[in-house]
Design an enzyme around this catalytic site. Structure first.
Site, PDB file in Angstrom:
ATOM      1  N   CYS A  63      35.402  72.243  24.564  1.00  0.00           N
ATOM      2  CA  CYS A  63      36.515  71.356  25.055  1.00  0.00           C
ATOM      3  C   CYS A  63      36.094  71.081  26.433  1.00  0.00           C
ATOM      4  O   CYS A  63      35.836  71.644  27.435  1.00  0.00           O
ATOM      5  CB  CYS A  63      37.901  72.137  25.207  1.00  0.00           C
ATOM      6  SG  CYS A  63      39.165  71.480  26.101  1.00  0.00           S
ATOM      7  N   CYS A  83      37.417  77.363  25.609  1.00  0.00           N
ATOM      8  CA  CYS A  83      36.839  76.634  24.316  1.00  0.00           C
ATOM      9  C   CYS A  83      35.717  76.243  24.563  1.00  0.00           C
ATOM     10  O   CYS A  83      35.374  75.261  25.532  1.00  0.00           O
ATOM     11  CB  CYS A  83      37.673  75.772  23.372  1.00  0.00           C
ATOM     12  SG  CYS A  83      39.403  76.879  23.145  1.00  0.00           S
ATOM     13  N   GLU A  87      46.742  64.521  31.924  1.00  0.00           N
ATOM     14  CA  GLU A  87      46.451  63.414  30.997  1.00  0.00           C
ATOM     15  C   GLU A  87      47.596  63.421  30.063  1.00  0.00           C
ATOM     16  O   GLU A  87      47.882  64.503  29.421  1.00  0.00           O
ATOM     17  CB  GLU A  87      45.271  63.382  30.185  1.00  0.00           C
ATOM     18  CG  GLU A  87      43.905  63.489  31.177  1.00  0.00           C
ATOM     19  CD  GLU A  87      42.647  63.618  30.547  1.00  0.00           C
ATOM     20  OE1 GLU A  87      41.609  63.310  30.955  1.00  0.00           O
ATOM     21  OE2 GLU A  87      42.714  64.207  29.349  1.00  0.00           O
ATOM     22  N   CYS A 131      42.762  74.426  32.201  1.00  0.00           N
ATOM     23  CA  CYS A 131      43.139  75.717  30.787  1.00  0.00           C
ATOM     24  C   CYS A 131      42.037  76.933  31.144  1.00  0.00           C
ATOM     25  O   CYS A 131      40.877  76.861  31.442  1.00  0.00           O
ATOM     26  CB  CYS A 131      42.535  74.880  29.607  1.00  0.00           C
ATOM     27  SG  CYS A 131      43.303  76.317  28.312  1.00  0.00           S
ATOM     28  N   CYS A 134      50.331  62.536  23.098  1.00  0.00           N
ATOM     29  CA  CYS A 134      49.955  63.917  22.964  1.00  0.00           C
ATOM     30  C   CYS A 134      50.049  64.322  24.846  1.00  0.00           C
ATOM     31  O   CYS A 134      49.678  63.440  25.521  1.00  0.00           O
ATOM     32  CB  CYS A 134      48.420  63.774  22.732  1.00  0.00           C
ATOM     33  SG  CYS A 134      47.675  65.397  23.136  1.00  0.00           S
ATOM     34  N   CYS A 136      40.533  65.578  24.599  1.00  0.00           N
ATOM     35  CA  CYS A 136      41.384  66.499  25.748  1.00  0.00           C
ATOM     36  C   CYS A 136      40.497  66.584  26.793  1.00  0.00           C
ATOM     37  O   CYS A 136      39.437  67.133  26.803  1.00  0.00           O
ATOM     38  CB  CYS A 136      41.985  67.734  25.155  1.00  0.00           C
ATOM     39  SG  CYS A 136      41.271  69.310  25.442  1.00  0.00           S
TER      40      CYS A 136
HETATM   41  S1  SF4 Z   1      40.903  73.295  23.470  1.00  0.00           S
HETATM   42 FE1  SF4 Z   1      40.864  73.100  25.627  1.00  0.00          FE
HETATM   43  S2  SF4 Z   1      42.626  72.585  26.422  1.00  0.00           S
HETATM   44 FE2  SF4 Z   1      42.661  73.653  24.302  1.00  0.00          FE
HETATM   45  S3  SF4 Z   1      42.971  75.814  24.579  1.00  0.00           S
HETATM   46 FE3  SF4 Z   1      40.858  75.539  24.264  1.00  0.00          FE
HETATM   47  S4  SF4 Z   1      39.907  75.132  26.562  1.00  0.00           S
HETATM   48 FE4  SF4 Z   1      42.175  74.933  26.469  1.00  0.00          FE
END
Ligand code: SF4
Length: 349
Positions: free
Chosen positions: A121, A118, A93, A114, A107, A332
């Site tokens: 996220c 996190c 995206e 990923c 962005c 995100c």
């Molecule tokens: S916020 Fe999401 S995309 Fe960014 S580093 Fe953490 S897990 Fe990865």
């Protein structure tokens, strides 16, 4: 047949070196880059100031990749979110956010999925699929430029840019090309969750504004939100930020997503003031964007304002980023999540 070389993966230096293998002078690289990035040409036959023999040779050996959005969602506030499908079927995206000027901020993503996990996220839930190539990173910019000028670029979409350091540095070199897209280092920001060794390596390799996703001012809360904090706790991260700022003469931006009852108290704000005291920085506060599959909630407006005022009253630079594109899931990973839900897309699992 041998796979064609994608010229969109090449920096100026790469292209000069490649053209030398074809017996071509260095100035040809600039000619090609202008065709590719300023004239948006994808067919070598259209490059009229290049000899016919070279055009034919290039079309046999090379290609110029592009990205076309699979879907674009438009928010009522002008934010637009692009979902791209890559050549292997993976999806990424990019989000275009209109600014007060006539230009927008874009962005972009640097990985599919990923690995950083996190807790707040959506991208983290799919895990890491693969790194994006430099071409796939740059092509997000090229594709969205068709919809109007982009003033600033932020690497803050899907993925941890410093987990894909080599391709991200190549992409930055390409974005900076005078004969290409011409983004100066001051117009591009890279956001990291805090990979300390890679942060220090980055500053040796290239100039770029650095944003660090912080989200808590003590290790206990930060480790709960961001597993990377167990590997690089605040006692390592903050000195690395001081070093980055001192050596690059830049102010670091700390991103801080405020989550109700988790990291939004005034006692946390107090710890934040103390923690960031040694760093030349600004804090960018963002209220959590609620999405499916999370127990976290957005704080109320009064809490957000009180947190910001606490920082401002103690002399910190603290901005409040408006939650843009909430009606189109513009945080995100959220659009991709929706697409996968709807299509039960098997490509990325
Ligand atoms: S916020 Fe999401 S995309 Fe960014 S580093 Fe953490 S897990 Fe990865």
């Amino acid at each position: 047949m041998e796979e064609k070389i994608d010229l969109k993966n090449m920096t100026h230096a790469d292209l000069v070196a490649y053209l030398a293998t074809l017996g071509q002078p260095a100035f040809r690289a600039r000619q090609l880059l202008k065709w590719i990035y300023q004239q948006h040409v994808t067919d070598f036959a259209a490059m009229t100031n290049v000899s016919k023999t070279l055009r034919e040779e290039l079309s046999i050996r090379c290609r110029i990749s592009t990205l076309t959005p699979l879907t674009v969602q438009y928010s009522q506030d002008g934010t637009s979110k692009y979902l791209f499908q890559l050549e292997d079927g993976a999806t990424i995206e990019a989000v275009r956010i209109p600014m007060e000027t006539d230009k927008a901020t874009l962005c972009i993503s640097t990985q599919t999925g990923c690995a950083m996990g996190c807790a707040f996220c959506m991208t983290a839930t799919s895990g890491l699929w693969r790194n994006l190539s430099a071409a796939e990173i740059v092509n997000q910019v090229c594709a969205v430029l068709d919809d109007g000028p982009i003033g600033n670029i932020v690497m803050m979409g899907m993925g941890e840019p410093l987990h894909n350091l080599a391709n991200v540095v190549a992409a930055l070199n390409i974005l900076y090309l005078d004969d290409g897209l011409g983004y100066g280092a001051r117009r591009v920001t890279l956001s990291t969750c805090g990979l300390v060794p890679e942060m220090l390596e980055l500053k040796k390799r290239i100039k770029v504004n650095l944003a660090v996703s912080l989200n808590a001012a003590d290790d206990q809360v930060r480790s709960r939100l961001m597993p990377i904090n167990k590997r690089y706790p605040l006692a390592e991260l903050i000195p690395a930020c001081v070093e980055y700022s001192r050596e690059t003469k830049q102010r670091i931006t700390f991103e801080y997503i405020l989550i109700k009852g988790v990291n939004d108290s005034l006692s946390m704000a107090k710890k934040l003031v103390k923690l960031l005291h040694p760093v030349r920085c600004k804090v960018n506060l963002i209220a959590f964007n609620e999405h499916q599959g999370t127990d976290f909630a957005a704080p109320d407006d009064d809490t957000v304002r009180a947190f910001q005022s606490y920082l401002l009253d103690r002399g910190m630079v603290a901005t409040l980023r408006a939650g843009k594109g909430r009606d189109i899931d513009a945080a995100c990973g959220q659009l991709k999540g929706r697409m996968d839900e709807r299509t039960e897309c098997a490509i990325e699992g």
